[in-house]
Every structure is written in structure tokens, then in C-alpha cells.
Motif scaffolding. Structure first.
Motif, short mmCIF file in Angstrom:
data_model
loop_
_atom_site.label_atom_id
_atom_site.label_comp_id
_atom_site.label_asym_id
_atom_site.label_seq_id
_atom_site.Cartn_x
_atom_site.Cartn_y
_atom_site.Cartn_z
N HIS A 361 81.63 -19.42 -7.17
CA HIS A 361 80.34 -18.78 -7.43
C HIS A 361 79.92 -18.98 -8.88
N ALA A 362 80.88 -18.82 -9.79
CA ALA A 362 80.56 -18.97 -11.21
C ALA A 362 80.08 -20.39 -11.51
N LYS A 363 80.74 -21.39 -10.92
CA LYS A 363 80.33 -22.77 -11.16
C LYS A 363 78.95 -23.03 -10.58
N ALA A 364 78.69 -22.51 -9.37
CA ALA A 364 77.37 -22.71 -8.77
C ALA A 364 76.29 -22.04 -9.60
N ALA A 365 76.58 -20.83 -10.12
CA ALA A 365 75.61 -20.13 -10.97
C ALA A 365 75.37 -20.91 -12.25
N HIS A 366 76.43 -21.41 -12.86
CA HIS A 366 76.32 -22.20 -14.09
C HIS A 366 75.42 -23.42 -13.84
N ALA A 407 72.30 -26.28 -26.29
CA ALA A 407 72.41 -25.06 -25.48
C ALA A 407 73.75 -25.02 -24.76
N GLU A 408 74.35 -23.86 -24.77
CA GLU A 408 75.55 -23.59 -23.97
C GLU A 408 75.14 -22.65 -22.84
N VAL A 409 75.51 -22.96 -21.62
CA VAL A 409 75.13 -22.19 -20.44
C VAL A 409 76.33 -21.36 -19.97
N LYS A 410 76.09 -20.09 -19.66
CA LYS A 410 77.16 -19.21 -19.20
C LYS A 410 76.69 -18.38 -18.00
N SER A 411 77.50 -18.36 -16.96
CA SER A 411 77.28 -17.40 -15.88
C SER A 411 77.83 -16.06 -16.36
N THR A 412 77.11 -14.97 -16.11
CA THR A 412 77.52 -13.67 -16.64
C THR A 412 77.42 -12.59 -15.58
N THR A 413 78.29 -11.60 -15.74
CA THR A 413 78.23 -10.37 -14.97
C THR A 413 78.40 -9.22 -15.95
N ALA A 414 78.25 -7.99 -15.47
CA ALA A 414 78.42 -6.84 -16.36
C ALA A 414 79.83 -6.78 -16.94
N SER A 415 80.81 -7.25 -16.18
CA SER A 415 82.20 -7.14 -16.64
C SER A 415 82.63 -8.28 -17.56
N ASN A 416 81.95 -9.43 -17.50
CA ASN A 416 82.42 -10.56 -18.33
C ASN A 416 81.43 -10.96 -19.41
N GLU A 417 80.35 -10.19 -19.59
CA GLU A 417 79.30 -10.58 -20.53
C GLU A 417 79.85 -10.79 -21.94
N ILE A 418 80.65 -9.85 -22.45
CA ILE A 418 81.14 -9.95 -23.83
C ILE A 418 82.03 -11.18 -23.98
N ARG A 419 82.95 -11.38 -23.05
CA ARG A 419 83.86 -12.52 -23.13
C ARG A 419 83.10 -13.84 -23.09
N ALA A 444 70.67 -23.80 -32.19
CA ALA A 444 71.57 -23.44 -31.09
C ALA A 444 70.94 -22.37 -30.21
N ALA A 445 71.24 -22.46 -28.91
CA ALA A 445 70.79 -21.47 -27.94
C ALA A 445 71.92 -21.21 -26.94
N ILE A 446 71.94 -20.02 -26.41
CA ILE A 446 72.87 -19.66 -25.34
C ILE A 446 72.05 -19.18 -24.16
N ALA A 447 72.19 -19.85 -23.03
CA ALA A 447 71.45 -19.50 -21.81
C ALA A 447 72.41 -18.77 -20.87
N THR A 448 72.12 -17.52 -20.57
CA THR A 448 73.00 -16.71 -19.73
C THR A 448 72.32 -16.42 -18.39
N GLU A 449 73.15 -16.14 -17.42
CA GLU A 449 72.64 -15.88 -16.07
C GLU A 449 71.72 -14.66 -16.05
N HIS A 450 72.10 -13.63 -16.81
CA HIS A 450 71.31 -12.40 -16.92
C HIS A 450 71.06 -12.11 -18.39
N PRO A 451 69.98 -11.40 -18.73
CA PRO A 451 69.74 -11.05 -20.14
C PRO A 451 70.93 -10.28 -20.72
N VAL A 452 71.29 -10.58 -21.96
CA VAL A 452 72.42 -9.92 -22.62
C VAL A 452 72.03 -8.50 -22.99
#
Length: 495
Positions: A361-366, A407-419, A444-452
Motif C-alpha cells: 500500500h505504501a509503495k502504491a501511495a508513493h 522533491a522527495e515523495v513520502k506516503s504518510t499516516t498519522a502514526s508515521n508522519e514524524i518518521r 527543495a520540496a517534500i510531497a506527502t500523502e496528507h498535509p503535515v
């Protein structure tokens, strides 16, 4: 009507030395080499020669009928006509194949076609590929295809060769430095006379080289939603008659309608006037994948044949340059990003197994976030880039004037956002340091799945001049910073 697939099941493919020598006679006849053909035919009439030649065959149990019955049969007749109509040469075909997904849509397929034109495929009348697909432990897929040729109806010969390809995560053939797909070939051999079968089979494969291009083009077109595929069912009485004679009913098969591709290359690329090579570079036909979270026109998903150049602006130049497998950009940073091949094939396993696979799921979201950012960049008139092999492995980059954005792309959830965001901060700071020069400003930019949401992360990024963004904000983010870059360029020019 019986297809080659039906005849292989009915009669079985043969690959003894006698079968190959008999096929060679057809080649001599087609080449109008009367003297050689007559002498060869006389040798094949000798009873002892026939007996010994039929005994020289590869070991094994022959055709695995149960496995073959699972295959999806595809007629490539229209693909052969399409390639013949435009008289596509080897270089043009390699250029086309370098940029399309060819991973088989089914685990086991049989792709066959009738030969068109004198001398095509060693003078055979039909050919077929038995194709298998399996996952590669290192990512992507492995594909094998066995070639069967038929010079005389009802006498299929093969497999004369087994070809192996490694496909990357987007389903494209891994290529060498010449942009040609890397292939490995195996030929049948007899322990009684090593080399006798392999040498003849290799010569047939070289003469039948066009069959490989037909196979790859067919597999690629099958993934295109605007290339229609129709299922043809055999006539009931003919099928029943065939079953009484051979034990199996006639097989239904798929037919590809390649007219949308023909129209695109002719209308947009002037293929008939300037040739297919010019049309390909002008038209740059390729496949694009649209997912449910970023559908085409807000509703269409899947893979489509896409002509990206129809926009009368400066992007046409970049798109033409991008037709190579690893196209460099103007100042040597990155290569043109063309999307990833996610969700191309049906996922195996139960719904519970799939939903529990967090890494998948994380890879597909990324991949989805990365594609959405790339699409937003293209819409803004910018060219998304991916890293060249020798560069830091950022996710996406683009240029605006003397600014290079990483840009670095990250899939995020509430539990892994900080990491996840902490890791991304370190990555983009490293990329910025590595790629910065006196003539280039790296941002530089960081693109996350959900707003930080974490305030300390937001402040850390602001302090380090790192932009945080997420899919709903991509368009605004790109427009805002593009306008700032244009204002800076104007100030530089007037000073």
C-alpha cells in the motif's frame, strides 16, 4: 476457423532434425534457389536419412497440454498489417518499443499471426509465441516466450527458440546502451548430436526476427484502453467437428483493433507522408496510466495511448528529446519522468491479504503521489525529471530558469508522519548540497500523502527553506513558486 494454437494442440509442435531440414527446404524454395532446393529434397527422400534425422530431437515429454489450455489466445494479424503498412524498420521499431509497457496481461498467453509479404519470417505461413509471465524478486517481471513456426498448415514446428526478457517496474524491456531490449535466447539441443538442432533453429530465429517485434508491439497495445480488443468465438458446428477429430474444441481468441494508433500516427505525425520514424518522434505515442485517485477527465482510469505533443508550445522540444530511453536534459540534470506502471496487472491474493500488505500500500501511495506531482508539473508547462543513474536518487525534479527543484515523495499516516518527514528532510538537504552549483540554485520540496500536522516539522522545514506540499496543493504550490522564479529572473535581467 482453426487458429495455429488449435493446430498445435491437435498435432503437437515438432522439432526434430528432420522437421528443421524440411523447413529449410521451404526457405530454399522461397528464395528460388532451385539447384540447392532440388539437392536438399533428394536427401530428404532417403529412408535412412529420414529415420536418423527424426531420431535427433531434444529430450522431454513434449507439449504440456493442460498448461497450454490455460493460455489466453491473441491474434496479432492486425499488428502485422499495421507494421507492414508503414514499412517500419528495425531502428524505428526499437525506438517505439523502448517506451511502451510490454508486460503480458496474463500469466500464460499465445500470440499468433499469419505472415504477410514474400520472405517474411523465413518464408513461414504463420508463427506463434507461447508467453509466460512471472514476478521478479528484484522488482518488475520476468517474461519468457517460445516461438513456433508453421511452413505448412497442420505442421507446426517448434519451439525453435525460447527468449527471455527482464521487465522493469513499469513493464518495459530492460535495454542496453543501444536502446535495444536485452534478450537471452535458448535453442533446443539433442544429446546425440550437439549443435545440430541449435544451429538450424538459431538461423530460423534470425530470419524470423520480425516476429519478436510483433510480439512486443502486441503486448504493448493490449494495455492501451483506446486500442479495442474483441473476443472472437468460433462457429459452433466447426468447433464440434474439430473436437470430434482432435479431442479439443476450437479456441476463442482476442483480436486487436489498432486503427486508433494508425490514425494517431498518420493524423498527428504525418506517418504516411514522412515515414513512421519521423511520426514517432513528432507524435511520441506512448502509454499513460490514470488511477482512481487521479483519473483522466475526472472519471477515466487505466492505460491509454497518449499523444502528449499537441500543445503548440516550447514543451514540444523537450518531449521530442525524451523519446530516447534515458534522455538527458539541457544542463545534464535528470532524465524525463514518464510515470510508473502501478496497478497494471490484476493483483493476486484475497482482498484481506491485499489490504493487510502495508508495504504494498505504501509503495502504491508513493507512486500515485509522484505521478500526481508530475502531472501537475506538466500541466504548468514544466518537464518532470527523474534521476540519472549517477545522480542522487531523488524522486522528482524540475527546472525553472536557473532554479532546480528537487522533491522527495513520502506516503504518510498519522502514526508515521514524524518518521517519514524527518527522513525526507535529511534526503532533500543532501540532494540540495550535491546538486548545487555556482550557476544553479537548488530548492527543495517534500510531497506527502496528507498535509503535515506536526508544528515542529512545519517549523523545521520553514527554517531550512524546504516547502511542504501535498496533492490538493500541488497546483497552487507550482504556480506560486513559478511566479516567484519569473519575478526573480525579471529582476536579474533589469539589474
Amino acid at each position: 476457423m482453426a487458429r495455429l494454437f488449435d493446430r498445435v494442440l491437435a498435432y503437437g509442435p515438432r522439432v526434430s532434425l528432420y522437421d528443421l531440414q524440411e523447413a529449410h527446404l521451404h526457405v530454399l524454395d522461397r528464395n528460388e534457389d532451385g539447384t540447392a532446393a532440388r539437392k536438399h529434397a533428394e536427401r530428404l527422400q532417403d529412408p535412412e536419412t529420414i529415420r536418423s534425422a527424426k531420431a535427433i530431437r531434444p529430450p522431454g515429454g513434449g507439449l504440456k497440454v493442460d498448461e497450454w489450455k490455460q493460455a489466453t489466445v491473441v491474434s496479432a494479424d492486425n499488428v502485422v498489417r499495421y507494421l507492414a503498412e508503414f514499412q517500419i524498420g528495425e531502428d524505428d521499431l526499437n525506438a517505439m518499443l523502448a517506451n511502451i509497457a510490454v508486460v503480458p496481461a496474463y500469466e500464460h498467453m499465445f500470440v499468433e499471426a499469419r505472415c504477410i509479404g514474400p520472405g517474411m519470417l523465413a518464408g513461414a505461413s504463420a508463427f506463434g509465441w507461447s508467453v509466460k509471465r512471472e514476478n521478479d524478486a528484484n522488482g518488475g517481471w520476468l517474461m519468457t516466450a517460445e516461438l513456433v513456426l508453421e511452413w505448412r498448415k497442420g505442421n507446426p514446428i517448434g519451439p525453435i527458440a525460447m527468449l527471455h526478457w527482464r521487465l522493469d517496474e513499469r513493464g518495459r524491456c530492460v535495454a542496453d546502451e543501444t536502446s535495444k531490449p536485452l534478450t537471452q535466447a535458448q535453442f533446443p539441443e539433442s544429446p546425440d548430436l550437439p549443435g545440430a538442432l541449435g544451429n538450424l533453429c538459431e538461423s530460423f530465429l534470425m530470419m524470423a526476427d520480425g516476429a519478436t517485434g510483433v510480439l512486443l508491439m502486441t503486448l504493448g497495445m493490449m494495455h492501451c484502453k483506446n486500442v479495442q480488443t474483441s473476443v472472437m468465438k468460433p462457429e459452433v458446428k466447426q468447433s464440434q467437428r474439430h473436437q470430434r477429430r482432435h479431442g479439443n474444441p476450437l479456441t476463442r481468441y482476442h483480436v486487436l483493433d489498432v486503427r486508433p494508433v494508425t490514425r494517431a500516427l498518420d493524423t498527428d505525425g504525418d506517418a504516411k507522408r514522412d515515414g513512421i520514424g519521423a511520426a514517432l518522434h513528432r507524435c511520441r505515442g506512448h502509454f499513460k496510466t490514470f488511477r482512481p485517485d487521479a483519473p483522466l477527465f475526472g472519471k477515466l482510469t487505466g492505460q491509454y495511448w497518449w499523444n502528449a505533443h499537441q500543445r503548440g508550445d516550447r514543451r514540444n522540444g523537450a518531449i521530442k528529446a525524451a523519446y530516447r530511453v534515458h534522455p538527458p536534459t539541457g544542463d545534464g540534470v535528470g532524465v524525463v519522468y514518464e510515470g510508473r506502471l502501478a496497478e497494471l496487472l490484476p493483483t493476486s491474493g484475497t482482498a484481506e491479504e491485499i489490504s493487510s500488505d502495508r508495504s504494498a500500500h505504501a509503495k502504491a501511495a508513493h507512486d500515485a503521489i509522484q505521478d500526481q506531482l508530475a502531472a501537475a508539473l506538466e500541466q504548468a508547462g514544466l518537464t518532470p525529471l527523474r534521476p540519472a543513474p549517477h545522480e542522487p536518487q531523488y524522486d522528482l525534479a524540475w527546472q525553472r530558469g536557473n532554479e532546480l527543484w528537487i522533491a522527495e515523495v513520502k506516503s504518510t499516516t498519522a502514526s508515521n508522519e514524524i518518521r517519514q518527514v524527518r527522513a525526507a528532510i535529511g534526503q532533500v538537504l543532501h540532494y540540495r548540497s550535491e546538486l548545487g552549483t555556482a550557476d544553479r540554485v537548488v530548492r527543495a520540496a517534500i510531497a506527502t500523502e496528507h498535509p503535515v500536522n506536526d508544528a515542529t516539522l512545519i517549523e523545521a522545514c520553514r527554517t531550512a527553506s524546504i516547502v511542504l506540499t501535498s496533492p490538493p496543493e500541488f497546483g497552487h504550490f507550482i504556480r506560486a513558486h513559478s511566479d516567484r522564479a519569473q519575478d526573480s529572473a525579471f529582476i536579474d535581467e533589469t539589474n
